[in-house]
Design a protein around this motif. Structure first.
Motif, PDB file in Angstrom:
ATOM      1  N   ASP A  78     -56.781 118.798  34.722  1.00 33.19           N
ATOM      2  CA  ASP A  78     -57.708 119.390  36.162  1.00 33.19           C
ATOM      3  C   ASP A  78     -58.967 118.530  36.132  1.00 33.19           C
ATOM      4  O   ASP A  78     -58.573 118.320  37.478  1.00 33.19           O
ATOM      5  N   GLU A  79     -59.356 117.168  35.665  1.00 31.90           N
ATOM      6  CA  GLU A  79     -59.914 116.195  35.790  1.00 31.90           C
ATOM      7  C   GLU A  79     -59.203 115.270  36.261  1.00 31.90           C
ATOM      8  O   GLU A  79     -59.309 115.021  37.685  1.00 31.90           O
ATOM      9  N   LEU A  80     -58.611 115.297  36.137  1.00 29.06           N
ATOM     10  CA  LEU A  80     -57.710 113.682  37.030  1.00 29.06           C
ATOM     11  C   LEU A  80     -56.995 113.797  38.200  1.00 29.06           C
ATOM     12  O   LEU A  80     -56.840 113.583  38.750  1.00 29.06           O
ATOM     13  N   LEU A  81     -56.300 115.603  38.057  1.00 32.71           N
ATOM     14  CA  LEU A  81     -56.070 115.760  39.755  1.00 32.71           C
ATOM     15  C   LEU A  81     -56.642 116.351  40.489  1.00 32.71           C
ATOM     16  O   LEU A  81     -56.655 116.125  41.106  1.00 32.71           O
ATOM     17  N   ALA A  82     -58.356 116.307  40.096  1.00 34.61           N
ATOM     18  CA  ALA A  82     -59.413 116.246  41.134  1.00 34.61           C
ATOM     19  C   ALA A  82     -59.585 115.183  41.173  1.00 34.61           C
ATOM     20  O   ALA A  82     -59.734 114.646  42.699  1.00 34.61           O
ATOM     21  N   ASP A  83     -59.458 113.913  40.501  1.00 37.95           N
ATOM     22  CA  ASP A  83     -59.285 112.798  40.997  1.00 37.95           C
ATOM     23  C   ASP A  83     -58.267 111.851  41.700  1.00 37.95           C
ATOM     24  O   ASP A  83     -58.176 111.173  42.177  1.00 37.95           O
ATOM     25  N   LEU A  84     -57.332 112.750  41.937  1.00 35.43           N
ATOM     26  CA  LEU A  84     -56.056 112.186  42.187  1.00 35.43           C
ATOM     27  C   LEU A  84     -55.599 111.473  43.356  1.00 35.43           C
ATOM     28  O   LEU A  84     -55.370 109.661  43.010  1.00 35.43           O
ATOM     29  N   ALA A  86     -58.393 109.439  44.310  1.00 32.53           N
ATOM     30  CA  ALA A  86     -58.440 108.013  43.940  1.00 32.53           C
ATOM     31  C   ALA A  86     -57.515 107.149  42.643  1.00 32.53           C
ATOM     32  O   ALA A  86     -57.592 105.841  43.203  1.00 32.53           O
ATOM     33  N   ILE A  87     -56.920 107.646  42.239  1.00 33.45           N
ATOM     34  CA  ILE A  87     -56.529 107.534  41.123  1.00 33.45           C
ATOM     35  C   ILE A  87     -55.210 106.902  42.187  1.00 33.45           C
ATOM     36  O   ILE A  87     -53.766 105.726  41.763  1.00 33.45           O
ATOM     37  N   LEU A  88     -54.270 107.803  42.779  1.00 37.10           N
ATOM     38  CA  LEU A  88     -52.532 106.796  44.205  1.00 37.10           C
ATOM     39  C   LEU A  88     -53.345 105.649  44.038  1.00 37.10           C
ATOM     40  O   LEU A  88     -52.854 104.936  44.704  1.00 37.10           O
ATOM     41  N   ALA A  89     -55.043 105.943  45.237  1.00 38.19           N
ATOM     42  CA  ALA A  89     -55.061 104.891  46.305  1.00 38.19           C
ATOM     43  C   ALA A  89     -55.291 103.491  45.294  1.00 38.19           C
ATOM     44  O   ALA A  89     -54.877 102.111  45.527  1.00 38.19           O
ATOM     45  N   ALA A  90     -55.712 103.749  44.089  1.00 41.26           N
ATOM     46  CA  ALA A  90     -56.222 102.382  43.008  1.00 41.26           C
ATOM     47  C   ALA A  90     -54.267 101.601  42.813  1.00 41.26           C
ATOM     48  O   ALA A  90     -54.308 100.581  42.435  1.00 41.26           O
ATOM     49  N   LEU A  91     -53.868 102.781  41.794  1.00 42.41           N
ATOM     50  CA  LEU A  91     -52.024 102.347  42.454  1.00 42.41           C
ATOM     51  C   LEU A  91     -51.587 101.330  42.781  1.00 42.41           C
ATOM     52  O   LEU A  91     -50.893 100.587  42.709  1.00 42.41           O
ATOM     53  N   CYS A  92     -51.606 102.082  44.202  1.00 43.35           N
ATOM     54  CA  CYS A  92     -50.901 101.166  45.066  1.00 43.35           C
ATOM     55  C   CYS A  92     -51.751 100.089  45.638  1.00 43.35           C
ATOM     56  O   CYS A  92     -50.750  99.158  46.082  1.00 43.35           O
ATOM     57  N   LEU A  93     -53.314  99.856  46.004  1.00 42.80           N
ATOM     58  CA  LEU A  93     -53.459  98.509  45.878  1.00 42.80           C
ATOM     59  C   LEU A  93     -53.574  97.732  44.544  1.00 42.80           C
ATOM     60  O   LEU A  93     -52.862  96.643  45.131  1.00 42.80           O
ATOM     61  N   SER A  94     -53.209  98.214  43.521  1.00 46.92           N
ATOM     62  CA  SER A  94     -52.716  97.693  42.221  1.00 46.92           C
ATOM     63  C   SER A  94     -51.610  97.010  42.847  1.00 46.92           C
ATOM     64  O   SER A  94     -50.908  95.283  42.305  1.00 46.92           O
ATOM     65  N   LEU A  95     -50.331  97.969  43.241  1.00 44.58           N
ATOM     66  CA  LEU A  95     -49.434  97.458  43.545  1.00 44.58           C
ATOM     67  C   LEU A  95     -48.370  96.169  44.528  1.00 44.58           C
ATOM     68  O   LEU A  95     -48.455  95.039  44.042  1.00 44.58           O
ATOM     69  N   LEU A  96     -49.946  96.671  45.933  1.00 48.58           N
ATOM     70  CA  LEU A  96     -49.798  95.670  46.412  1.00 48.58           C
ATOM     71  C   LEU A  96     -50.326  94.506  46.332  1.00 48.58           C
ATOM     72  O   LEU A  96     -50.048  93.263  46.906  1.00 48.58           O
ATOM     73  N   VAL A  97     -51.005  93.839  45.585  1.00 45.24           N
ATOM     74  CA  VAL A  97     -51.886  93.340  44.934  1.00 45.24           C
ATOM     75  C   VAL A  97     -50.911  92.560  43.921  1.00 45.24           C
ATOM     76  O   VAL A  97     -50.602  91.170  44.351  1.00 45.24           O
ATOM     77  N   THR A  98     -50.221  92.927  42.603  1.00 43.53           N
ATOM     78  CA  THR A  98     -49.568  92.554  41.414  1.00 43.53           C
ATOM     79  C   THR A  98     -48.097  92.169  42.108  1.00 43.53           C
ATOM     80  O   THR A  98     -47.904  90.869  41.749  1.00 43.53           O
ATOM     81  N   VAL A  99     -47.481  93.021  43.146  1.00 48.11           N
ATOM     82  CA  VAL A  99     -46.179  92.470  43.278  1.00 48.11           C
ATOM     83  C   VAL A  99     -45.856  91.581  44.371  1.00 48.11           C
ATOM     84  O   VAL A  99     -45.519  90.453  43.173  1.00 48.11           O
TER      85      VAL A  99
END
Length: 122
Positions: A78-84, A86-99
């Motif tokens: 439930d907490e993860l779904l509430a922060d979804l 922010a989690i998706l933004a962090a994952l996309c940003l990290s993908l754009l940096v690391t690749v």
């Protein structure tokens, strides 16, 4: 040999924890220990036999480390779904940096290997 490698890994984690407590409280000690291990490996240029044996032994048990986070995801869904967002933004940003960073590092390492091979044939 394995015990010597494990001792190195534990000592680096302890030193990382000390540095974390005394100097850089923002970074976890285990991350600092990994950075110290990376610096050590860069200085040596190769993985020593005891360290290689210890890490290959530990790698056999790597899947067990994913049990705890998986259980946490199930409990805190439930907490993860509430922060979804922010989690998706962090994952996309990290993908754009690391690749791009990994691609750049791979090109540099390929050039280094190519130079070593050419230097060995002369």
């Amino acid at each position: 040999m394995v015990l010597r490698g494990l001792t190195w890994l534990v000592m680096l984690q302890i030193v990382g924890s000390l540095i974390s407590e005394l100097v850089i409280p923002v970074l976890p000690g285990s991350v600092i220990g990994l950075l110290l291990l990376f610096a050590y490996l860069m200085l040596c240029g190769e993985v020593s036999e005891p360290l290689g044996q210890a890490t290959s032994t530990l790698l056999q048990y790597l899947p067990l480390l994913f049990v705890v986070p998986a259980a946490g995801i199930m409990v805190a869904s439930d907490e993860l779904l509430a922060d979804l967002p922010a989690i998706l933004a962090a994952l996309c940003l990290s993908l754009l940096v690391t690749v791009p960073l990994c691609g750049w590092m791979m090109q540099r390492l390929a050039r280094r290997v190519e130079q070593r091979v050419e230097g060995g044939h002369e």
